[in-house]
Design an enzyme around this catalytic site. Sequence first.
Site, PDB file in Angstrom:
ATOM      1  N   PHE A 291      -8.765 -12.316 -22.962  1.00 33.31           N
ATOM      2  CA  PHE A 291      -8.242 -13.085 -24.096  1.00 33.31           C
ATOM      3  C   PHE A 291      -9.446 -13.584 -24.877  1.00 33.31           C
ATOM      4  O   PHE A 291     -10.296 -14.298 -24.341  1.00 33.31           O
ATOM      5  CB  PHE A 291      -7.418 -14.297 -23.639  1.00 33.31           C
ATOM      6  CG  PHE A 291      -7.025 -15.213 -24.789  1.00 33.31           C
ATOM      7  CD1 PHE A 291      -5.737 -15.186 -25.289  1.00 33.31           C
ATOM      8  CD2 PHE A 291      -7.946 -16.067 -25.374  1.00 33.31           C
ATOM      9  CE1 PHE A 291      -5.371 -16.010 -26.355  1.00 33.31           C
ATOM     10  CE2 PHE A 291      -7.601 -16.887 -26.432  1.00 33.31           C
ATOM     11  CZ  PHE A 291      -6.309 -16.856 -26.927  1.00 33.31           C
ATOM     12  N   GLU A 292      -9.502 -13.220 -26.131  1.00 32.93           N
ATOM     13  CA  GLU A 292     -10.475 -13.828 -27.026  1.00 32.93           C
ATOM     14  C   GLU A 292     -10.020 -13.651 -28.462  1.00 32.93           C
ATOM     15  O   GLU A 292      -9.415 -12.640 -28.822  1.00 32.93           O
ATOM     16  CB  GLU A 292     -11.895 -13.275 -26.822  1.00 32.93           C
ATOM     17  CG  GLU A 292     -12.060 -11.788 -27.011  1.00 32.93           C
ATOM     18  CD  GLU A 292     -13.484 -11.299 -26.675  1.00 32.93           C
ATOM     19  OE1 GLU A 292     -14.287 -12.073 -26.123  1.00 32.93           O
ATOM     20  OE2 GLU A 292     -13.775 -10.133 -26.978  1.00 32.93           O
ATOM     21  N   ILE A 293     -10.254 -14.679 -29.251  1.00 31.31           N
ATOM     22  CA  ILE A 293     -10.064 -14.622 -30.695  1.00 31.31           C
ATOM     23  C   ILE A 293     -11.434 -14.888 -31.288  1.00 31.31           C
ATOM     24  O   ILE A 293     -12.075 -15.892 -30.945  1.00 31.31           O
ATOM     25  CB  ILE A 293      -9.053 -15.682 -31.181  1.00 31.31           C
ATOM     26  CG1 ILE A 293      -7.702 -15.503 -30.491  1.00 31.31           C
ATOM     27  CG2 ILE A 293      -8.878 -15.597 -32.697  1.00 31.31           C
ATOM     28  CD1 ILE A 293      -6.692 -16.600 -30.808  1.00 31.31           C
TER      29      ILE A 293
END
Length: 394
Positions: A291-293
């Site tokens: 998960f990364e933005i």
Amino acid sequence: MITSARYIFIALVLIISTHYIVSLTHEEYGRATSLSNLKTKFVRPPTPPPSADTAYPGKSGSKDNFPAHSPGLNETLAIDRRANATFVILARNSDLGGTIKSIREMEDRFNKKYRYPYVILNEEPFTEEFKKRVSVLTSAPIEFGVVPKEHWFQPDWIDEEKAKAARDKMVEKNIIYGGSVSYRNMCRFNSGFFFRHPLMLKYRWYWRIEPDVHFHCDLHYDPFLFMEDKKKVYAFTITMYEYEATITTLWKHVMDFVKANPEYVAKDNSLGFMSSNNGESYNLCHFWSNFEIADMNFWRGPAYTAFFDYLDKQGGFYYERWGDAPVHSIAAALFASRDQIQFFDEIGYEHNPYIHCPKDKASWEKGKCTCDPGRSFDYDGYSCMSKWDKFMEQ
């Protein structure tokens, strides 16, 4: 007069009857001419004052609190601003079931209101079945792409005999993915190439999604716009320790790069989160990158480009088993200022076996979260969240 009144009465009855019949048989006409819809055309509803329930994430009264968009009816038409952003998924044809689950949950929890596009990448062409099954899940645009061979496969300049010996040792030690070349290909691709893919070049922001993950909470604001407005570059939900045997020499090479290129290090950086002795040693903490933005302009910039190229030449993606998580995390910690890194507590996320569930009760309730806060990984013994909290309080 009586005759005229009779004709008018008959005409009104015909008009009302026709309206009633058409309303029942034509749904769009019925909605357009309903009293509630007509009221919204002529009466402007009062604007409620900003509250903690309509704010971006952040502590109450902090500078990161301001009203967020709250879509109502016809919510997909109400979005008047979007970021230049996309979701990106790396999947194989065999990941069809897991990809469907991940996209369906993302649509239900967030994207049905915003319609951000998807870019789905594979080392080989997707089957027509895969594309058909995935395309029906959303009204947002979806593009399917193949990873260029030079971005995926082990480079020719890697000494395969040396790499194989390293893999065999990891297999003997039962290190997860220790013998896998394809896993190493994936880590190298995610570290330095996904943002260079032709389908990604038109975008600035991305949200990484993996097959078979879960999004446990409704999201009532746009995290892309939050990142853009607050000048963030990287966001996470889970942080943990890396497996030291997979990155034996990584920190040494990081410090060698820093010494040779001090101009790239941000003044108010997050080195203190990863090292208690100013970089002499690495405590193994990193952001879990499934998960990364993040802002791809950061990865495409001169600091990260030089950093990745330097690490790539050391061969550690294949002679060891360097992951994209520590590579991305270390880069964000060193080359961005600490206030450019964002922890999204409101985004309930699960990648087996770990879960992040909002610790704030109001966020958990508002998000209609399906996760159990008692099972959240945040303060597990293997989590680095307490170190992050302590670092950010300094």
